[in-house]
Scaffold this active site. Structure first.
Site, short mmCIF file in Angstrom:
data_model
loop_
_atom_site.label_atom_id
_atom_site.label_comp_id
_atom_site.label_asym_id
_atom_site.label_seq_id
_atom_site.Cartn_x
_atom_site.Cartn_y
_atom_site.Cartn_z
N HIS A 17 0.91 -1.18 0.08
CA HIS A 17 0.05 0.12 0.02
C HIS A 17 0.85 1.20 0.06
O HIS A 17 0.58 2.18 -0.66
CB HIS A 17 -0.97 -0.02 1.35
CG HIS A 17 -1.86 -1.16 1.15
ND1 HIS A 17 -2.14 -1.74 2.51
CD2 HIS A 17 -2.72 -1.60 0.49
CE1 HIS A 17 -3.01 -2.73 2.50
NE2 HIS A 17 -3.55 -2.44 1.09
N LYS A 41 -16.00 -7.29 3.56
CA LYS A 41 -14.74 -7.89 4.55
C LYS A 41 -15.62 -7.01 5.79
O LYS A 41 -14.82 -6.13 6.33
CB LYS A 41 -13.41 -7.38 4.36
CG LYS A 41 -13.07 -8.02 3.00
CD LYS A 41 -11.36 -7.32 3.08
CE LYS A 41 -11.03 -7.73 1.57
NZ LYS A 41 -9.72 -6.70 1.29
N ARG A 91 -2.04 -5.91 -8.47
CA ARG A 91 -0.84 -6.82 -8.19
C ARG A 91 -0.67 -8.00 -9.20
O ARG A 91 0.38 -8.32 -9.52
CB ARG A 91 -1.06 -7.80 -7.05
CG ARG A 91 -0.77 -6.81 -5.65
CD ARG A 91 -1.33 -7.50 -4.43
NE ARG A 91 -2.92 -6.89 -4.21
CZ ARG A 91 -3.75 -7.24 -3.47
NH1 ARG A 91 -3.14 -7.37 -2.14
NH2 ARG A 91 -4.97 -7.17 -3.34
N SER A 129 -2.87 -7.85 2.95
CA SER A 129 -3.20 -7.60 4.44
C SER A 129 -3.37 -8.96 5.03
O SER A 129 -3.04 -9.21 6.16
CB SER A 129 -4.36 -6.62 4.52
OG SER A 129 -3.92 -5.40 4.15
P1 ADP Z 1 -5.84 -6.07 0.52
O1 ADP Z 1 -6.17 -6.86 -0.73
O2 ADP Z 1 -4.39 -6.06 1.08
O3 ADP Z 1 -6.61 -6.39 1.80
P2 ADP Z 1 -7.03 -3.46 0.42
O4 ADP Z 1 -8.28 -3.87 0.11
O5 ADP Z 1 -6.77 -2.51 1.52
O6 ADP Z 1 -5.75 -4.54 0.24
O7 ADP Z 1 -6.51 -2.89 -0.96
C1 ADP Z 1 -6.54 -1.46 -1.33
C2 ADP Z 1 -5.85 -1.17 -2.80
O8 ADP Z 1 -4.39 -1.41 -2.74
C3 ADP Z 1 -6.34 -2.18 -3.83
O9 ADP Z 1 -6.22 -1.57 -5.21
C4 ADP Z 1 -5.41 -3.27 -3.88
O10 ADP Z 1 -5.34 -3.79 -5.06
C5 ADP Z 1 -4.12 -2.46 -3.54
N1 ADP Z 1 -2.84 -3.48 -3.07
C6 ADP Z 1 -3.08 -4.20 -2.02
N2 ADP Z 1 -1.75 -4.62 -1.71
C7 ADP Z 1 -0.89 -4.34 -2.90
C8 ADP Z 1 0.38 -4.37 -3.18
N3 ADP Z 1 0.94 -5.19 -2.38
N4 ADP Z 1 0.92 -3.90 -4.20
C9 ADP Z 1 0.15 -2.84 -4.99
N5 ADP Z 1 -1.27 -2.77 -4.60
C10 ADP Z 1 -1.73 -3.13 -3.57
#
Ligand code: ADP
Length: 162
Positions: A17, A41, A91, A129
């Protein structure tokens, strides 16, 4: 002034993030990281307020980044704050389908908005996460996965859970 919003669950924030946040912050005059309640979630490990506090600590050194909360439709939030660019991290192909569906739905609800996809840095493609929570609950080292500012808080919460 160019502005964008980066929405997500951030439960908890990871280095993946942070990579998207610092790169997006270079593209816009202002970036708002938005902790969005996610219906798929509903109960997180951290409360929304805790996630906001952790993100604030991690983004302290980025002067054009702020953190906010959205507890309804993202389209309504964007209208309210007058921003029409949403940044998302991609990703792998596995993210694409859901992100694309979300982007099209948001566009339907708020035609002026655009979703900008930023590809993940190679070293964070595997990181989520959920992986952080899994590894940490099995007492693995999460130093490389999360920003140093929040590592102890995450370890304490996960490893001291009843
Ligand atoms: P997670 O999938 O880790 O629970 P979130 O729902 O908080 O994450 O995701 C928020 C945004 O950040 C989404 O657009 C997700 O694709 C992106 N994101 C999450 N992890 C990464 C990463 N390792 N690299 C790039 N983008 C990411």
């Amino acid at each position: 002034m160019s502005q964008a919003v980066y929405p997500g669950s951030f439960d908890p924030v990871t280095r993946g993030h942070m990579d998207i946040i610092s790169r997006a912050a270079k593209l816009f005059d202002h970036l708002t990281v938005v902790v969005a309640h996610n219906l798929s979630k509903p109960t997180g490990l951290f409360t929304v307020e805790e996630r906001v506090q952790m993100l604030r600590r991690c983004t302290e050194k980025l002067p054009n980044v702020s953190v906010d909360v959205c507890d309804g439709l993202l389209a309504d939030y964007l209208r309210k704050v007058g921003v029409n660019v949403v940044v998302k991290g991609l990703r792998a192909m596995s993210d694409f389908e859901q992100e694309f569906q979300q982007a099209l739905t948001n566009k339907q609800l708020y035609p002026e908005m655009e979703t900008l996809f930023i590809s993940s840095a190679v070293e964070y493609t595997y990181l989520s996460s959920s992986i952080v929570k899994q590894v940490c609950s099995l007492r693995g080292d999460i130093t490389d996965f999360v920003p140093p500012e929040v590592k102890d808080e995450i370890v304490n919460r996960i490893q001291n859970r009843a």
